[in-house]
Scaffold this active site. Sequence first.
Site, PDB file in Angstrom:
ATOM      1  N   GLY A  10      49.333  11.239  53.173  1.00 11.53           N
ATOM      2  CA  GLY A  10      50.381  11.577  53.675  1.00 11.53           C
ATOM      3  C   GLY A  10      51.206  12.642  54.108  1.00 11.53           C
ATOM      4  O   GLY A  10      51.401  13.327  53.087  1.00 11.53           O
ATOM      5  N   ILE A  38      44.097   0.693  46.761  1.00 19.20           N
ATOM      6  CA  ILE A  38      45.041   0.026  45.347  1.00 19.20           C
ATOM      7  C   ILE A  38      44.845  -0.922  45.963  1.00 19.20           C
ATOM      8  O   ILE A  38      45.627  -2.257  44.792  1.00 19.20           O
ATOM      9  CB  ILE A  38      46.920   0.765  46.125  1.00 19.20           C
ATOM     10  CG1 ILE A  38      47.264   0.274  46.831  1.00 19.20           C
ATOM     11  CG2 ILE A  38      46.508   2.436  46.005  1.00 19.20           C
ATOM     12  CD1 ILE A  38      48.518   0.537  47.260  1.00 19.20           C
ATOM     13  N   ALA A  61      50.930   3.431  51.500  1.00 20.32           N
ATOM     14  CA  ALA A  61      52.321   2.468  51.876  1.00 20.32           C
ATOM     15  C   ALA A  61      51.782   2.173  53.177  1.00 20.32           C
ATOM     16  O   ALA A  61      51.154   2.821  53.659  1.00 20.32           O
ATOM     17  CB  ALA A  61      53.460   2.682  51.950  1.00 20.32           C
ATOM     18  N   TYR A  62      52.001   0.802  53.651  1.00 22.69           N
ATOM     19  CA  TYR A  62      51.647   0.627  55.149  1.00 22.69           C
ATOM     20  C   TYR A  62      53.122   0.902  55.959  1.00 22.69           C
ATOM     21  O   TYR A  62      53.706   0.313  55.614  1.00 22.69           O
ATOM     22  CB  TYR A  62      51.522  -0.606  55.246  1.00 22.69           C
ATOM     23  CG  TYR A  62      50.948  -1.213  56.758  1.00 22.69           C
ATOM     24  CD1 TYR A  62      49.685  -1.814  57.161  1.00 22.69           C
ATOM     25  CD2 TYR A  62      52.368  -1.750  57.441  1.00 22.69           C
ATOM     26  CE1 TYR A  62      50.148  -1.903  58.179  1.00 22.69           C
ATOM     27  CE2 TYR A  62      52.549  -1.551  58.531  1.00 22.69           C
ATOM     28  CZ  TYR A  62      50.469  -2.193  58.690  1.00 22.69           C
ATOM     29  OH  TYR A  62      50.950  -3.002  60.535  1.00 22.69           O
ATOM     30  N   TYR A 126      58.678  -5.016  57.410  1.00 21.75           N
ATOM     31  CA  TYR A 126      57.619  -4.279  56.618  1.00 21.75           C
ATOM     32  C   TYR A 126      59.152  -3.645  55.519  1.00 21.75           C
ATOM     33  O   TYR A 126      58.483  -3.422  54.604  1.00 21.75           O
ATOM     34  CB  TYR A 126      58.124  -2.157  57.122  1.00 21.75           C
ATOM     35  CG  TYR A 126      58.215  -0.928  56.417  1.00 21.75           C
ATOM     36  CD1 TYR A 126      57.158  -0.507  56.210  1.00 21.75           C
ATOM     37  CD2 TYR A 126      59.820  -0.473  56.794  1.00 21.75           C
ATOM     38  CE1 TYR A 126      57.218   0.247  55.064  1.00 21.75           C
ATOM     39  CE2 TYR A 126      59.633   0.399  55.393  1.00 21.75           C
ATOM     40  CZ  TYR A 126      58.447   0.486  54.751  1.00 21.75           C
ATOM     41  OH  TYR A 126      58.194   2.276  53.988  1.00 21.75           O
ATOM     42  N   TRP A 151      64.233   8.094  56.497  1.00 20.21           N
ATOM     43  CA  TRP A 151      63.944   9.317  57.411  1.00 20.21           C
ATOM     44  C   TRP A 151      63.377  10.355  56.860  1.00 20.21           C
ATOM     45  O   TRP A 151      64.265  11.073  57.219  1.00 20.21           O
ATOM     46  CB  TRP A 151      65.575   9.196  57.967  1.00 20.21           C
ATOM     47  CG  TRP A 151      66.854   8.381  59.036  1.00 20.21           C
ATOM     48  CD1 TRP A 151      66.854   7.179  58.533  1.00 20.21           C
ATOM     49  CD2 TRP A 151      66.762   8.551  59.876  1.00 20.21           C
ATOM     50  NE1 TRP A 151      67.568   6.972  59.095  1.00 20.21           N
ATOM     51  CE2 TRP A 151      67.738   7.460  60.147  1.00 20.21           C
ATOM     52  CE3 TRP A 151      67.933   9.962  60.395  1.00 20.21           C
ATOM     53  CZ2 TRP A 151      68.801   7.642  60.430  1.00 20.21           C
ATOM     54  CZ3 TRP A 151      68.468   9.471  61.506  1.00 20.21           C
ATOM     55  CH2 TRP A 151      69.325   8.460  61.330  1.00 20.21           C
TER      56      TRP A 151
END
Length: 281
Positions: A10, A38, A61-62, A126, A151
């Site tokens: 990411g 994970i 992370a999703y 989320y 952001w």
Amino acid sequence: MKILVTGSDGQLGRCIHLLAKKKSNIDFFFTNSLTLDITDKNSIEYYFLKNNIDYVINCAAYTNVEEAEKEPKKALLVNAEGVKNIAEICKKHDVTLLHISTDYVFDGKKNTHYTEEDEPKPINKYGKSKLFGEMYVQEILDKHFIIRTSWLYSQFGKNFFKTISEKSNVQDEFTITTAEKGTPTNANDLALFLLEIIEQRSSNYGVYHFSNLGSATWYDFAKEILILSGKLGEIRLKKTDNYPTFAKRPVYSVLSKRKIIENFDFDILNWKESLKKLINT
């Protein structure tokens, strides 16, 4: 010192990777979902035993806010259960965890900066999944830093900065929402702060808010990108207060940095200054 960085494909992970090249005194282990899942606790245990880890920076992370509404179980699996696995293994091996969270744990109903003491009230799936992850870390592990950010953008991956920059080469008009106010955060700055925590060997554990200074709407952010890129005159930029999305989003999510300023000797840049620095790099 040995640092495990999960979710390193990411944008934040890639920014940490850039900094790692300058840190000869630290051994970094960069993993993605293929090299370290994970959600598989045994895999994490094996990785810790094999590599004798001292710190974990959890960037895994999703993050698809829209899709999380349609498949909340997937979001929970990664953002909550996966984080629980990491926290439990960190506790077992006396490892410090730096976990990345989000401004989306708040409902956006305030009109002043959110502090770490404000009660989280997520309004989408989320945000709820990220809050559950935070709660697991706090319940299980004493040696933790939960860093909420907002952001996030960088020169890597898919983000608002990259989208505006790339589309401005082929598009002559943008209509951007003014419906939300927050703070654009340069992932390179967040990466610097994370490594600063580790290099200071800080024991000021707990929840922190990190974003750049100042606030903006998405329209303000787009306008500044175009100004600094020298393209605003070529492109028509229109405002809209209508921003239809499947997931509800907080309309205000500016984060207070007071706690970081009080606990760390770290210079946080204004968002415009940091954006300019990235564009001129």
